[in-house]
Design an enzyme around this catalytic site. Structure first.
Site, short mmCIF file in Angstrom:
data_model
loop_
_atom_site.label_atom_id
_atom_site.label_comp_id
_atom_site.label_asym_id
_atom_site.label_seq_id
_atom_site.Cartn_x
_atom_site.Cartn_y
_atom_site.Cartn_z
N CYS A 177 0.72 -31.59 -11.52
CA CYS A 177 2.04 -31.88 -10.74
C CYS A 177 2.07 -32.34 -9.55
O CYS A 177 3.05 -32.72 -8.81
CB CYS A 177 2.64 -30.69 -11.04
SG CYS A 177 1.91 -28.93 -9.99
N HIS B 176 0.83 -1.23 0.06
CA HIS B 176 0.08 0.05 0.16
C HIS B 176 0.74 1.34 -0.12
O HIS B 176 1.98 1.41 0.63
CB HIS B 176 -0.85 0.05 1.22
CG HIS B 176 -1.73 -1.14 0.95
ND1 HIS B 176 -3.17 -0.73 0.15
CD2 HIS B 176 -2.30 -2.45 1.79
CE1 HIS B 176 -3.98 -1.82 0.47
NE2 HIS B 176 -3.33 -2.73 1.32
N ILE C 116 -2.41 -6.51 13.99
CA ILE C 116 -1.92 -5.93 12.95
C ILE C 116 -2.73 -6.24 11.73
O ILE C 116 -2.60 -7.55 11.20
CB ILE C 116 -0.26 -6.67 12.79
CG1 ILE C 116 0.23 -6.31 14.04
CG2 ILE C 116 0.36 -6.03 11.53
CD1 ILE C 116 0.71 -4.91 14.38
N ARG D 179 -8.52 -11.04 9.05
CA ARG D 179 -7.87 -9.95 9.75
C ARG D 179 -7.93 -9.93 11.07
O ARG D 179 -8.97 -10.21 11.71
CB ARG D 179 -8.49 -8.54 8.89
CG ARG D 179 -8.79 -8.59 7.46
CD ARG D 179 -9.45 -7.53 7.35
NE ARG D 179 -9.74 -7.18 5.84
CZ ARG D 179 -11.00 -7.72 5.22
NH1 ARG D 179 -11.72 -8.40 5.98
NH2 ARG D 179 -11.11 -7.46 4.04
C1 LIG Z 1 -8.09 -10.34 3.77
C2 LIG Z 1 -6.68 -9.55 4.18
C3 LIG Z 1 -6.21 -8.75 3.38
C4 LIG Z 1 -5.02 -8.18 3.53
N1 LIG Z 1 -4.46 -7.48 2.58
C5 LIG Z 1 -3.45 -6.67 2.77
C6 LIG Z 1 -2.56 -6.20 1.62
O1 LIG Z 1 -3.09 -6.34 0.68
N2 LIG Z 1 -1.62 -5.38 2.18
C7 LIG Z 1 -1.33 -5.30 3.38
O2 LIG Z 1 -0.11 -4.50 3.58
N3 LIG Z 1 -1.79 -6.03 4.34
C8 LIG Z 1 -2.81 -6.84 4.11
N4 LIG Z 1 -3.33 -7.47 4.96
C9 LIG Z 1 -2.92 -7.46 6.57
C10 LIG Z 1 -1.63 -8.46 6.19
O3 LIG Z 1 -1.92 -9.73 5.69
C11 LIG Z 1 -1.78 -8.62 7.92
O4 LIG Z 1 -1.60 -7.54 8.60
C12 LIG Z 1 -0.12 -9.34 8.19
O5 LIG Z 1 -0.09 -10.51 7.34
C13 LIG Z 1 -0.17 -9.87 9.62
O6 LIG Z 1 1.07 -10.54 9.76
P1 LIG Z 1 1.15 -11.21 11.34
O7 LIG Z 1 2.59 -11.81 11.35
O8 LIG Z 1 0.79 -10.28 12.41
O9 LIG Z 1 0.18 -12.28 11.54
P2 LIG Z 1 -0.09 -13.72 10.67
O10 LIG Z 1 0.59 -13.75 9.63
O11 LIG Z 1 -1.24 -14.15 10.93
O12 LIG Z 1 0.91 -14.52 11.61
C14 LIG Z 1 0.60 -14.97 13.24
C15 LIG Z 1 1.27 -16.13 13.45
O13 LIG Z 1 1.11 -16.61 14.80
C16 LIG Z 1 0.84 -17.81 14.71
N5 LIG Z 1 0.23 -18.15 16.19
C17 LIG Z 1 -0.91 -17.80 16.55
N6 LIG Z 1 -1.30 -18.30 17.65
C18 LIG Z 1 -0.20 -19.09 18.18
C19 LIG Z 1 0.10 -19.60 19.38
N7 LIG Z 1 -0.55 -19.94 20.28
N8 LIG Z 1 1.43 -20.07 19.27
C20 LIG Z 1 2.48 -20.12 18.44
N9 LIG Z 1 2.15 -19.49 17.00
C21 LIG Z 1 0.82 -18.73 17.13
C22 LIG Z 1 -0.01 -18.12 13.60
O14 LIG Z 1 -0.10 -19.57 13.24
C23 LIG Z 1 0.58 -17.39 12.53
O15 LIG Z 1 1.59 -18.01 11.72
C24 LIG Z 1 -4.71 -8.32 4.68
C25 LIG Z 1 -5.12 -9.02 5.74
C26 LIG Z 1 -6.20 -9.89 5.41
C27 LIG Z 1 -6.82 -10.92 6.40
#
Ligand SMILES: Cc1cc2nc3c(=O)[nH]c(=O)nc-3n(C[C@H](O)[C@H](O)[C@H](O)COP(=O)(O)OP(=O)(O)OC[C@H]3O[C@@H](n4cnc5c(N)ncnc54)[C@H](O)[C@@H]3O)c2cc1C
Length: 480
Positions: free
Chosen positions: A440, A49, A334, A311
């Site tokens: 594949c 973005h 996040i 999200r």
């Molecule tokens: C529909 C959608 C569209 C989006 N589009 C965009 C976009 O186009 N551009 C952009 O910048 N952002 C976008 N976002 C936001 C972005 O994808 C997220 O903000 C970002 O991926 C969050 O990363 P994270 O590492 O915080 O969470 P996650 O990727 O969810 O990682 C969290 C990790 O914690 C692990 N976990 C959870 N509980 C535990 C536990 N108890 N013990 C050990 N591990 C655990 C999970 O398995 C997971 O792997 C979008 C999000 C969504 C859902």
């Protein structure tokens, strides 16, 4: 005893692990799934973005432009697939036009460059297939598209290369402060000790927070569903097209992917079950309607896959980043644009940890950078030399995407080898095309089993327990 334990191997946990790996620190990255990027970081719109969406006073507003610029820089340094496409937010009526003006002002204040408010005619000059009904648009040249899995993996690989310990298959179930360190407990009979704990658990970040502090925010899991269209439908648009946003979110988007497919979505639906990534008929209909309003010639029959991501929204409407307890840092709630902001969140997190007493001494030797061989991108005249050197590059496994056995085997030899068919897909690109792995898949399974010295029956499609083969039917398995 680790200096830092990061809970969650999504893009945020990974970006922090990457940043911390350049300091003299012992770091554990704990993940409940069998792989990196299994949460929101794998199922999103994959957009970098530009940074006009969040209000300037929000944390998201303050981290967006820095995150966007650092994303592009990291993509170059780590050979991550990406493309600067620019984006258009389109407006059909007066009320939406005033939203564009607000976004423009926010963007300027957040530090976005090159923003332009343009009329309908100019919008269609730039994107000729867009609807005649569009009256105005906001153009942001700095927006782009990225391969979100590769981005997360690339940072993970460098972090592991520089000493970060990746601990998959461990769901954190308890955190206990012992006076000078935390005891981290899992669903397994095992314990990790760490002086600092970072909560990057995405949609579960409120649950992890509540293990050490009183509740300060609540995650409201909000699902977004998508169509993925085959590239044969295109080119439809060259830039990312957003419907003018509403209070529900950024609005439905039509976006090219880095592989020249098209993503249409997402909607926004609050759900009970945080792990529910199913798609619904109602969701698909809503997305289709909004997308066709923007792009009347859109043919949704080119759909090759549907998926959904959840999200980590909170009612605060912003990221929740702070030291919430002794030696405990929340990188929580996040939501979008969290993928774009991950590098700036990691920078801020490292600053907060240092302020809280984590000693940060730069390593004298840190091995950065990363290169990937993408056989189909190698000039024709060089391919023969590659094949001569390694005949596996002469065997195409995925016919839709032209991915060779050489690329799959190379992925198996990287710092974090894939453990599932989808793990190979995320690294090498197999199964990403029109047939979605129909042809594949079995061959990838064979190669995965062979290269990791496993019995084919133990190979999973994706997450833990998603086995593909249940039993031998004809006996005489070559792997016995
Ligand atoms: C529909 C959608 C569209 C989006 N589009 C965009 C976009 O186009 N551009 C952009 O910048 N952002 C976008 N976002 C936001 C972005 O994808 C997220 O903000 C970002 O991926 C969050 O990363 P994270 O590492 O915080 O969470 P996650 O990727 O969810 O990682 C969290 C990790 O914690 C692990 N976990 C959870 N509980 C535990 C536990 N108890 N013990 C050990 N591990 C655990 C999970 O398995 C997971 O792997 C979008 C999000 C969504 C859902």
């Amino acid at each position: 005893m680790y200096d830092v334990a990061i809970i969650g191997a999504g893009v945020v946990g990974r970006a922090l692990a990457y940043t911390l790996s350049s300091f003299e620190l012992s770091v554990a990255l704990i993940e409940k799934e069998n792989e990196v990027a299994m949460g929101a970081s794998r199922a999103n719109t994959a957009i970098i973005h530009a940074g006009f969406d969040p209000t300037p006073e929000s944390m998201m507003g303050q981290l967006s432009v820095e995150g966007m610029r650092r994303c592009y820089q990291l993509c170059e340094e780590l050979d991550v697939e990406h493309r600067k496409t620019g984006s258009l937010v389109v407006a059909f009526e007066e009320s939406q036009k005033s939203v564009l003006e607000i976004l423009y002002r926010q963007g300027v204040e957040n530090g976005c460059q090159g923003l332009e408010l343009i009329d309908g005619q100019e919008t269609r000059r730039r994107e000729p297939k867009l609807s005649e009904g569009i009256q105005a648009a906001l153009w942001a040249p700095e927006a782009g598209v990225i391969n979100p899995w590769e981005f997360t993996l690339a940072m993970a690989e460098v972090a592991v290369r520089n000493g970060v310990v990746f601990m998959p298959d461990r769901e954190v179930t308890g955190l206990a402060w012992q006076g000078d360190h935390y005891q981290v407990t899992f669903s397994l009979p095992e314990v990790v000790q760490a002086r600092f704990v970072v909560n990057a658990a995405g949609v579960n970040s409120d649950l992890i927070h509540q293990m050490v502090a009183t509740s300060a925010f609540e995650i409201v899991p909000t699902r977004g569903e998508y169509y993925l269209l085959d590239r044969t439908v295109g080119p439809l648009v060259h830039s990312v097209i957003f419907y003018s946003p509403t209070t529900q979110g950024k609005g439905v988007t039509i976006s090219p992917t880095i592989h020249d497919n098209f993503i249409i979505g997402p909607n926004s639906e609050i759900i009970e079950d945080r792990s529910d990534t199913g798609v619904t008929r109602t969701g698909m209909d809503h997305i289709g309607e909004m997308a066709i309003q923007m792009l009347p010639s859109l043919d949704l029959r080119a759909n090759i896959r549907n998926y959904a991501g959840v999200r980590a929204n909170s009612r605060r409407g912003d990221f929740y980043i702070r030291m919430s307890a002794e030696h405990f840092l929340d990188l929580a709630a996040i939501k979008s644009p969290g993928l774009t902001c991950a590098p700036s969140i990691a920078r801020l997190a490292a600053d907060l940890l240092e302020e809280a007493g984590l000693p940060m001494r730069k390593k004298s030797l840190w091995k950065g950078g990363r290169r990937v061989i993408r056989f189909k991108e190698i000039p024709e005249e060089e391919r023969q030399a590659f094949i001569k050197d390694n005949p596996l590059y002469g065997r195409v496994i995925c016919r839709c995407e032209t991915i060779t056995e050489g690329e799959i085997v190379a992925a198996m030899k990287r710092e974090i080898p894939p453990v599932s068919i989808d793990g190979v897909k995320r690294r090498a690109g197999t199964g990403m095309g029109r047939c979605q792995g129909g042809f594949c898949g079995p061959r990838v399974l064979e190669i995965l089993a062979r290269e990791s010295n496993r019995h084919p029956l133990t190979v999973e499609e994706d997450g833990m327990g998603s086995f593909i083969l249940t039993a031998e039917t004809k006996g005489g398995c070559a792997h016995d």
